[in-house]
Design an enzyme around this catalytic site. Structure first.
Site, PDB file in Angstrom:
ATOM      1  N   LYS A  99     -43.745  42.553  -4.224  1.00 33.21           N
ATOM      2  CA  LYS A  99     -43.164  42.948  -5.634  1.00 33.21           C
ATOM      3  C   LYS A  99     -42.182  41.589  -6.162  1.00 33.21           C
ATOM      4  CE  LYS A  99     -41.596  46.141  -7.997  1.00 33.21           C
ATOM      5  NZ  LYS A  99     -40.667  46.547  -8.616  1.00 33.21           N
ATOM      6  N   ASN A 100     -41.089  42.525  -5.632  1.00 31.41           N
ATOM      7  CA  ASN A 100     -40.020  41.585  -6.952  1.00 31.41           C
ATOM      8  C   ASN A 100     -40.049  40.188  -6.338  1.00 31.41           C
ATOM      9  OD1 ASN A 100     -39.594  43.775  -7.678  1.00 31.41           O
ATOM     10  ND2 ASN A 100     -37.372  45.272  -6.646  1.00 31.41           N
ATOM     11  N   ARG A 112     -39.720  45.479 -18.471  1.00 34.64           N
ATOM     12  CA  ARG A 112     -38.476  45.369 -18.570  1.00 34.64           C
ATOM     13  C   ARG A 112     -38.452  43.955 -17.392  1.00 34.64           C
ATOM     14  NH1 ARG A 112     -34.743  45.337 -15.566  1.00 34.64           N
ATOM     15  NH2 ARG A 112     -33.917  44.749 -17.179  1.00 34.64           N
ATOM     16  N   CYS A 170     -34.075  50.903 -18.312  1.00 33.29           N
ATOM     17  CA  CYS A 170     -35.411  52.016 -17.877  1.00 33.29           C
ATOM     18  C   CYS A 170     -35.048  53.144 -17.472  1.00 33.29           C
ATOM     19  CB  CYS A 170     -35.952  50.702 -16.675  1.00 33.29           C
ATOM     20  SG  CYS A 170     -34.846  50.552 -15.208  1.00 33.29           S
ATOM     21  N   ARG A 208     -29.683  48.473 -17.092  1.00 34.03           N
ATOM     22  CA  ARG A 208     -30.148  47.419 -17.280  1.00 34.03           C
ATOM     23  C   ARG A 208     -30.220  46.054 -18.138  1.00 34.03           C
ATOM     24  NH1 ARG A 208     -34.485  48.191 -13.178  1.00 34.03           N
ATOM     25  NH2 ARG A 208     -34.122  46.460 -13.229  1.00 34.03           N
ATOM     26  N   PRO A 209     -28.073  45.845 -18.631  1.00 39.01           N
ATOM     27  CA  PRO A 209     -27.803  44.525 -18.906  1.00 39.01           C
ATOM     28  C   PRO A 209     -28.595  43.837 -18.549  1.00 39.01           C
ATOM     29  CG  PRO A 209     -26.346  45.432 -17.729  1.00 39.01           C
ATOM     30  CD  PRO A 209     -27.466  46.953 -17.575  1.00 39.01           C
ATOM     31  N   ILE A 210     -28.708  43.079 -19.771  1.00 41.41           N
ATOM     32  CA  ILE A 210     -28.717  41.229 -19.539  1.00 41.41           C
ATOM     33  C   ILE A 210     -28.041  39.752 -19.538  1.00 41.41           C
ATOM     34  CG2 ILE A 210     -31.508  41.370 -19.089  1.00 41.41           C
ATOM     35  CD1 ILE A 210     -31.796  40.037 -22.570  1.00 41.41           C
ATOM     36  N   ASP A 211     -26.745  41.115 -19.601  1.00 38.53           N
ATOM     37  CA  ASP A 211     -25.843  40.059 -19.741  1.00 38.53           C
ATOM     38  C   ASP A 211     -25.326  38.203 -19.126  1.00 38.53           C
ATOM     39  OD1 ASP A 211     -24.443  42.145 -18.253  1.00 38.53           O
ATOM     40  OD2 ASP A 211     -22.925  40.837 -18.666  1.00 38.53           O
ATOM     41  N   LEU A 212     -25.382  38.836 -18.080  1.00 37.30           N
ATOM     42  CA  LEU A 212     -25.336  37.661 -17.201  1.00 37.30           C
ATOM     43  C   LEU A 212     -26.507  37.090 -17.586  1.00 37.30           C
ATOM     44  CD1 LEU A 212     -24.422  39.928 -13.812  1.00 37.30           C
ATOM     45  CD2 LEU A 212     -22.831  38.611 -15.153  1.00 37.30           C
ATOM     46  N   ASP A 248     -33.526  49.614  -3.770  1.00 36.92           N
ATOM     47  CA  ASP A 248     -34.438  50.293  -3.481  1.00 36.92           C
ATOM     48  C   ASP A 248     -34.939  50.636  -2.760  1.00 36.92           C
ATOM     49  OD1 ASP A 248     -35.949  47.211  -4.889  1.00 36.92           O
ATOM     50  OD2 ASP A 248     -34.807  48.578  -5.979  1.00 36.92           O
ATOM     51  N   ILE A 301     -24.995  50.411  -7.082  1.00 39.19           N
ATOM     52  CA  ILE A 301     -25.858  49.311  -7.818  1.00 39.19           C
ATOM     53  C   ILE A 301     -26.742  49.800  -9.373  1.00 39.19           C
ATOM     54  CG2 ILE A 301     -27.769  47.614  -8.136  1.00 39.19           C
ATOM     55  CD1 ILE A 301     -25.653  47.100  -6.031  1.00 39.19           C
ATOM     56  N   ARG A 355     -46.575  51.383  -9.819  1.00 38.09           N
ATOM     57  CA  ARG A 355     -46.369  50.096 -10.167  1.00 38.09           C
ATOM     58  C   ARG A 355     -46.050  49.294  -9.287  1.00 38.09           C
ATOM     59  NH1 ARG A 355     -41.445  50.436 -14.404  1.00 38.09           N
ATOM     60  NH2 ARG A 355     -41.914  48.186 -13.904  1.00 38.09           N
TER      61      ARG A 355
HETATM   62  C1  EPZ Z   1     -33.868  43.359  -9.549  1.00 40.94           C
HETATM   63  O1  EPZ Z   1     -33.972  43.584 -10.294  1.00 40.94           O
HETATM   64  C2  EPZ Z   1     -35.271  44.125  -9.101  1.00 40.94           C
HETATM   65  N1  EPZ Z   1     -36.681  44.147  -9.843  1.00 40.94           N
HETATM   66  C3  EPZ Z   1     -34.654  45.477  -8.412  1.00 40.94           C
HETATM   67  O2  EPZ Z   1     -36.145  46.342  -8.055  1.00 40.94           O
HETATM   68  C4  EPZ Z   1     -33.447  45.537  -7.466  1.00 40.94           C
HETATM   69  O3  EPZ Z   1     -32.955  47.290  -7.582  1.00 40.94           O
HETATM   70  C5  EPZ Z   1     -32.759  44.659  -7.821  1.00 40.94           C
HETATM   71  O4  EPZ Z   1     -33.263  43.749  -8.013  1.00 40.94           O
HETATM   72  C6  EPZ Z   1     -31.474  44.489  -7.371  1.00 40.94           C
HETATM   73  O5  EPZ Z   1     -31.850  44.586  -5.829  1.00 40.94           O
HETATM   74  C7  EPZ Z   1     -37.227  43.448  -9.956  1.00 40.94           C
HETATM   75  O6  EPZ Z   1     -36.647  41.739  -8.673  1.00 40.94           O
HETATM   76  C8  EPZ Z   1     -37.855  43.362 -10.330  1.00 40.94           C
HETATM   77  P1  EPZ Z   1     -29.587  42.678 -10.601  1.00 40.94           P
HETATM   78  P2  EPZ Z   1     -32.736  43.227 -11.327  1.00 40.94           P
HETATM   79  O7  EPZ Z   1     -29.303  42.120 -11.995  1.00 40.94           O
HETATM   80  O8  EPZ Z   1     -32.671  41.737 -11.496  1.00 40.94           O
HETATM   81  C9  EPZ Z   1     -26.466  44.377 -13.328  1.00 40.94           C
HETATM   82  C10 EPZ Z   1     -37.346  48.038  -7.680  1.00 40.94           C
HETATM   83  O9  EPZ Z   1     -37.616  49.334  -7.625  1.00 40.94           O
HETATM   84  N2  EPZ Z   1     -26.845  43.360 -13.730  1.00 40.94           N
HETATM   85  O10 EPZ Z   1     -29.534  42.253  -9.598  1.00 40.94           O
HETATM   86  O11 EPZ Z   1     -32.640  43.610 -12.760  1.00 40.94           O
HETATM   87  C11 EPZ Z   1     -27.375  45.300 -13.350  1.00 40.94           C
HETATM   88  O12 EPZ Z   1     -27.325  46.192 -14.449  1.00 40.94           O
HETATM   89  C12 EPZ Z   1     -36.588  47.463  -8.715  1.00 40.94           C
HETATM   90  O13 EPZ Z   1     -38.649  47.263  -6.898  1.00 40.94           O
HETATM   91  C13 EPZ Z   1     -25.457  43.201 -15.471  1.00 40.94           C
HETATM   92  O14 EPZ Z   1     -24.555  44.480 -14.829  1.00 40.94           O
HETATM   93  O15 EPZ Z   1     -31.400  43.743 -10.699  1.00 40.94           O
HETATM   94  C14 EPZ Z   1     -27.697  46.469 -12.258  1.00 40.94           C
HETATM   95  O16 EPZ Z   1     -26.249  47.366 -12.227  1.00 40.94           O
HETATM   96  C15 EPZ Z   1     -35.433  48.109  -9.424  1.00 40.94           C
HETATM   97  N3  EPZ Z   1     -25.680  42.038 -16.292  1.00 40.94           N
HETATM   98  C16 EPZ Z   1     -27.353  45.271 -10.913  1.00 40.94           C
HETATM   99  O17 EPZ Z   1     -26.673  44.251 -12.137  1.00 40.94           O
HETATM  100  C17 EPZ Z   1     -26.797  41.627 -15.994  1.00 40.94           C
HETATM  101  O18 EPZ Z   1     -26.979  40.537 -16.870  1.00 40.94           O
HETATM  102  C18 EPZ Z   1     -28.429  44.659 -10.227  1.00 40.94           C
HETATM  103  O19 EPZ Z   1     -29.609  43.861 -10.917  1.00 40.94           O
HETATM  104  C19 EPZ Z   1     -27.687  41.777 -14.963  1.00 40.94           C
HETATM  105  C20 EPZ Z   1     -27.704  42.508 -13.748  1.00 40.94           C
END
Ligand code: EPZ
Length: 433
Positions: free
Chosen positions: A38-39, A108, A132, A137-141, A322, A344, A414
């Protein structure tokens, strides 16, 4: 209608059913081909927006998240057709450069379209993806990185208005956290950018390498994907190509946990064991025998599982967040105490209270969960609150005495293709009612 009747007359309830009814106690035996990841397919489909012409994705899993993404592709003006496990996407000039609120809120992770639409159209507007079930799930990065590549971003009324009037330019980006989504957005934005982009502290998840491999097949020049430092030399254009999606390492871990808790023996086909190393050692700690040969993985469980001892979730190649919930379901019946540290996401233990309703003994203190293994779980009505937590409750139901009614299985749909059908093929007594 009794579970048996449903099973015997073979009529499966309509897919939209509100519960999975599970009768525990049957050791799972047999073999199963693991679905496409999926990812990986989600960012790959976002990438297809960038590539002119036709992109063909084999081993594409049938998931509700994929259906939502296809709806977004069609909304943007791409044509999508599924032929069994193959999804064909034809994209040319996009009709639109925005993703409406309702679609963003359905999923999202659609934020990964941002980089692709920006690179294709020079602009993009998406509503802020909310949090969620598992966290803010911030997107600041994502945003700070894209700004470093010359993207102008205005945040107004919960919407992101992004513009790259002179195209996405190359630049140096150092991620303070190896965010998977931010790394994917950078690859998508920079692959047709003007100049070279260097990403330091990039995410190393296998799905990143899958995305880079597809983009390179479409003509991109990406080096080092899967490592912490990734270099992207922008090219003028990309053209669609054919690709096979990597196996879903989390789905594999989930079916292994189901075999482990039921004292069964299961052969998984189409697996990449290299992607599962941190999880495989957890299974071996509990006394499971894990044999791997090529793309096949055989797990046979002991009479009684031992504890998993200590699991701390980390970015890849550490223990995947996950897999935390399904492995916790397994630890719930381990013969000893297991400690989990979820590093995480800040709200990823919702399944613990539901597992306790099945008789587990789990105490959560902030990031730490202490699981005192019990000899037996007993069936009860439980409620899924997120994708992996829902799958964990199903795993627990498979070894609980009596009947477990699992509500809100839509969360499971999902990310798990044909979930109950797959488990039934291994002998599980599970039906959607
Ligand atoms: C991906 O989410 C996966 N989703 C998640 O799988 C997975 O748990 C996660 O990576 C970690 O491996 C998809 O690929 C669709 P991150 P993503 O950005 O990209 C923080 C599942 O169950 N962060 O690596 O959102 C965030 O809050 C899902 O299949 C910021 O602070 O993960 C989190 O604590 C759930 N600012 C950490 O980083 C940002 O701009 C990891 O987030 C982005 C992230």
């Amino acid at each position: 209608m009794e579970l048996n009747e449903l099973l015997e007359d073979g009529r499966a309830a309509p897919k939209s059913g509100g519960a999975l009814c599970i009768e525990g106690g049957v050791p799972l035996r047999g073999e199963l081909r693991v679905q496409g990841a999926k990812n990986s397919i989600l960012p790959l489909l976002a990438a297809s927006v960038l590539c002119g012409g036709e992109s063909v994705f084999h081993n594409c899993p049938e998931l509700s998240d994929v259906a939502v993404t296809v709806r977004i592709l069609r909304y943007l003006g791409c044509a999508c057709q599924r032929h069994g496990k193959t999804l064909v996407v034809r994209s040319g000039a996009l009709d639109r450069a925005d993703i409406p609120d309702r679609m963003m809120h359905q999923m999202r992770s659609s934020i990964v379209f941002l980089g692709a639409i920006l690179a294709k159209c020079g602009e993009a507007s998406l509503s802020f993806p909310g949090g969620c079930e598992i966290g803010q799930r911030p997107i600041d990065l994502h945003l700070s990185s894209l700004r470093k590549l010359g993207v102008q971003i205005r945040e107004e009324h919960g919407c992101l208005f992004c513009r790259a009037p002179h195209g996405v330019t190359g630049g140096f980006v150092s991620l303070s956290f190896p965010s998977v989504g931010a790394t994917e957005n950078l690859l998508l934005a920079a692959s047709t950018g003007r100049g070279t982009t260097v990403i330091a502290n990039a995410a190393r998840e296998p799905e990143i390498a899958d995305l880079a491999c597809f983009l390179n097949r479409c003509g991109a020049h990406i080096y080092g994907a899967g490592e912490s430092c990734v270099i992207v030399e922008g090219v003028p254009r990309l053209s669609g190509s054919e690709f096979t999606v990597m196996p879903d390492r989390i789905a594999a871990a989930t079916y292994m946990a189901a075999a482990a808790v039921t004292g069964g023996t299961v052969l998984l086909r189409g697996v990449n064991a290299g992607h599962l190393m941190p999880v495989l050692s957890a299974f071996e700690e509990t006394g499971c025998r894990v044999l791997q040969s090529g793309a096949e993985l055989l797990l046979s469980a002991p009479e009684r599982l031992g504890p998993v001892r200590h699991v701390r979730t980390m970015p890849y190649p550490g223990f995947p967040t996950d897999a935390q919930a399904p492995i916790m379901a397994m630890a719930a019946v381990g013969n000893g105490t297991s400690i989990f540290v979820e590093n995480i996401f800040e709200c990823r233990y919702q399944h613990a209270a539901e597992l306790n309703r099945l008789g587990a003994k789990i105490r959560v203190e902030g990031k730490v969960a202490v699981v005192e293994g019990v000899p037996k779980l007993s069936g009860a009505p439980v409620t899924a609150a997120d994708l992996r937590g829902g799958a964990a409750l199903a795993v627990a139901g498979l070894c609980a005495e009596g009947e477990t009614m699992l509500l809100h299985p839509k969360y499971i749909d999902r990310g798990y293709e044909h979930f109950e059908r797959n488990l039934r093929s291994l002998g599980a007594r599970i039906v959607r009612v």
